[in-house]
Scaffold this motif. Sequence first.
Motif, PDB file in Angstrom:
ATOM      1  N   SER A 175      14.260  55.272  47.426  1.00  9.10           N
ATOM      2  CA  SER A 175      14.062  54.057  46.636  1.00  9.10           C
ATOM      3  C   SER A 175      14.523  52.840  47.442  1.00  9.10           C
ATOM      4  O   SER A 175      15.211  52.958  48.458  1.00  9.10           O
ATOM      5  CB  SER A 175      14.841  54.145  45.315  1.00  9.10           C
ATOM      6  N   THR A 176      14.150  51.683  46.945  1.00  5.86           N
ATOM      7  CA  THR A 176      14.519  50.449  47.635  1.00  5.86           C
ATOM      8  C   THR A 176      16.025  50.197  47.628  1.00  5.86           C
ATOM      9  O   THR A 176      16.568  49.767  48.656  1.00  5.86           O
ATOM     10  CB  THR A 176      13.760  49.263  47.019  1.00  5.86           C
ATOM     11  N   PRO A 177      16.752  50.429  46.520  1.00  7.27           N
ATOM     12  CA  PRO A 177      18.216  50.249  46.601  1.00  7.27           C
ATOM     13  C   PRO A 177      18.886  51.149  47.629  1.00  7.27           C
ATOM     14  O   PRO A 177      19.865  50.736  48.261  1.00  7.27           O
ATOM     15  CB  PRO A 177      18.691  50.584  45.180  1.00  7.27           C
ATOM     16  N   ASP A 178      18.368  52.358  47.815  1.00  5.31           N
ATOM     17  CA  ASP A 178      18.920  53.226  48.862  1.00  5.31           C
ATOM     18  C   ASP A 178      18.708  52.628  50.248  1.00  5.31           C
ATOM     19  O   ASP A 178      19.570  52.723  51.117  1.00  5.31           O
ATOM     20  CB  ASP A 178      18.279  54.608  48.807  1.00  5.31           C
ATOM     21  N   ARG A 179      17.576  51.995  50.447  1.00  7.81           N
ATOM     22  CA  ARG A 179      17.298  51.346  51.737  1.00  7.81           C
ATOM     23  C   ARG A 179      18.215  50.144  51.961  1.00  7.81           C
ATOM     24  O   ARG A 179      18.657  49.896  53.080  1.00  7.81           O
ATOM     25  CB  ARG A 179      15.838  50.929  51.786  1.00  7.81           C
ATOM     26  N   VAL A 180      18.500  49.395  50.895  1.00  2.91           N
ATOM     27  CA  VAL A 180      19.404  48.240  51.014  1.00  2.91           C
ATOM     28  C   VAL A 180      20.810  48.711  51.362  1.00  2.91           C
ATOM     29  O   VAL A 180      21.482  48.123  52.224  1.00  2.91           O
ATOM     30  CB  VAL A 180      19.391  47.409  49.715  1.00  2.91           C
ATOM     31  N   THR A 203      22.676  41.595  52.422  1.00  2.00           N
ATOM     32  CA  THR A 203      22.869  42.464  51.264  1.00  2.00           C
ATOM     33  C   THR A 203      22.779  41.687  49.968  1.00  2.00           C
ATOM     34  O   THR A 203      22.151  42.139  49.001  1.00  2.00           O
ATOM     35  CB  THR A 203      24.230  43.175  51.364  1.00  2.00           C
ATOM     36  N   VAL A 204      23.373  40.510  49.924  1.00  2.00           N
ATOM     37  CA  VAL A 204      23.305  39.687  48.718  1.00  2.00           C
ATOM     38  C   VAL A 204      21.872  39.242  48.450  1.00  2.00           C
ATOM     39  O   VAL A 204      21.401  39.280  47.301  1.00  2.00           O
ATOM     40  CB  VAL A 204      24.251  38.469  48.844  1.00  2.00           C
ATOM     41  N   ALA A 205      21.144  38.860  49.485  1.00  2.00           N
ATOM     42  CA  ALA A 205      19.760  38.422  49.301  1.00  2.00           C
ATOM     43  C   ALA A 205      18.875  39.566  48.812  1.00  2.00           C
ATOM     44  O   ALA A 205      18.074  39.381  47.882  1.00  2.00           O
ATOM     45  CB  ALA A 205      19.215  37.858  50.612  1.00  2.00           C
ATOM     46  N   PHE A 206      19.015  40.743  49.408  1.00  2.00           N
ATOM     47  CA  PHE A 206      18.222  41.890  48.957  1.00  2.00           C
ATOM     48  C   PHE A 206      18.583  42.284  47.526  1.00  2.00           C
ATOM     49  O   PHE A 206      17.704  42.622  46.724  1.00  2.00           O
ATOM     50  CB  PHE A 206      18.405  43.094  49.879  1.00  2.00           C
ATOM     51  N   SER A 207      19.865  42.242  47.194  1.00  2.00           N
ATOM     52  CA  SER A 207      20.283  42.594  45.836  1.00  2.00           C
ATOM     53  C   SER A 207      19.729  41.609  44.822  1.00  2.00           C
ATOM     54  O   SER A 207      19.274  42.006  43.740  1.00  2.00           O
ATOM     55  CB  SER A 207      21.805  42.629  45.749  1.00  2.00           C
ATOM     56  N   LYS A 208      19.758  40.333  45.153  1.00  2.00           N
ATOM     57  CA  LYS A 208      19.208  39.325  44.247  1.00  2.00           C
ATOM     58  C   LYS A 208      17.701  39.483  44.118  1.00  2.00           C
ATOM     59  O   LYS A 208      17.144  39.331  43.021  1.00  2.00           O
ATOM     60  CB  LYS A 208      19.554  37.928  44.756  1.00  2.00           C
ATOM     61  N   TRP A 209      17.031  39.819  45.204  1.00  2.00           N
ATOM     62  CA  TRP A 209      15.587  40.040  45.147  1.00  2.00           C
ATOM     63  C   TRP A 209      15.250  41.257  44.286  1.00  2.00           C
ATOM     64  O   TRP A 209      14.297  41.239  43.525  1.00  2.00           O
ATOM     65  CB  TRP A 209      15.039  40.212  46.549  1.00  2.00           C
ATOM     66  N   LEU A 210      16.070  42.314  44.392  1.00  2.00           N
ATOM     67  CA  LEU A 210      15.826  43.497  43.577  1.00  2.00           C
ATOM     68  C   LEU A 210      16.051  43.216  42.095  1.00  2.00           C
ATOM     69  O   LEU A 210      15.359  43.753  41.234  1.00  2.00           O
ATOM     70  CB  LEU A 210      16.737  44.648  44.017  1.00  2.00           C
ATOM     71  N   ILE A 241      14.578  35.169  45.689  1.00  2.00           N
ATOM     72  CA  ILE A 241      15.862  34.959  46.352  1.00  2.00           C
ATOM     73  C   ILE A 241      16.394  33.562  46.061  1.00  2.00           C
ATOM     74  O   ILE A 241      17.543  33.387  45.697  1.00  2.00           O
ATOM     75  CB  ILE A 241      15.727  35.191  47.876  1.00  2.00           C
ATOM     76  N   ILE A 242      15.545  32.571  46.197  1.00  2.00           N
ATOM     77  CA  ILE A 242      15.941  31.181  45.957  1.00  2.00           C
ATOM     78  C   ILE A 242      15.287  30.719  44.665  1.00  2.00           C
ATOM     79  O   ILE A 242      14.059  30.717  44.549  1.00  2.00           O
ATOM     80  CB  ILE A 242      15.524  30.280  47.137  1.00  2.00           C
TER      81      ILE A 242
END
Length: 94
Positions: A29-34, A75-82, A87-88
Amino acid sequence: MFEFVIGLSLLIVAISTLLFVYRLVKGPSTPDRVIALDAIGINLIGITAIISIVLNSNAFVEIILLIGILAFIGTVAFSKWLEKGEIIENDRDQ
């Protein structure tokens, strides 16, 4: 003995980095990749610190800080995108 321990620790961190790269590519999954990407950043910090010890140099401290900051922001940007899908945020009035 110290050189052996340093070499062994560098080998272990390098192998774990390769395993994280496998998790980054194969991840279910995508969270695992992050999480794998964040762990790769932490391992890069460790590898840089070990190389700094081997070379007996303080020149790598700034590189360690830079990698740490970039890994955190990524990590923060990917987490916010998920979580939100962006992101912005353009609309700040809400």
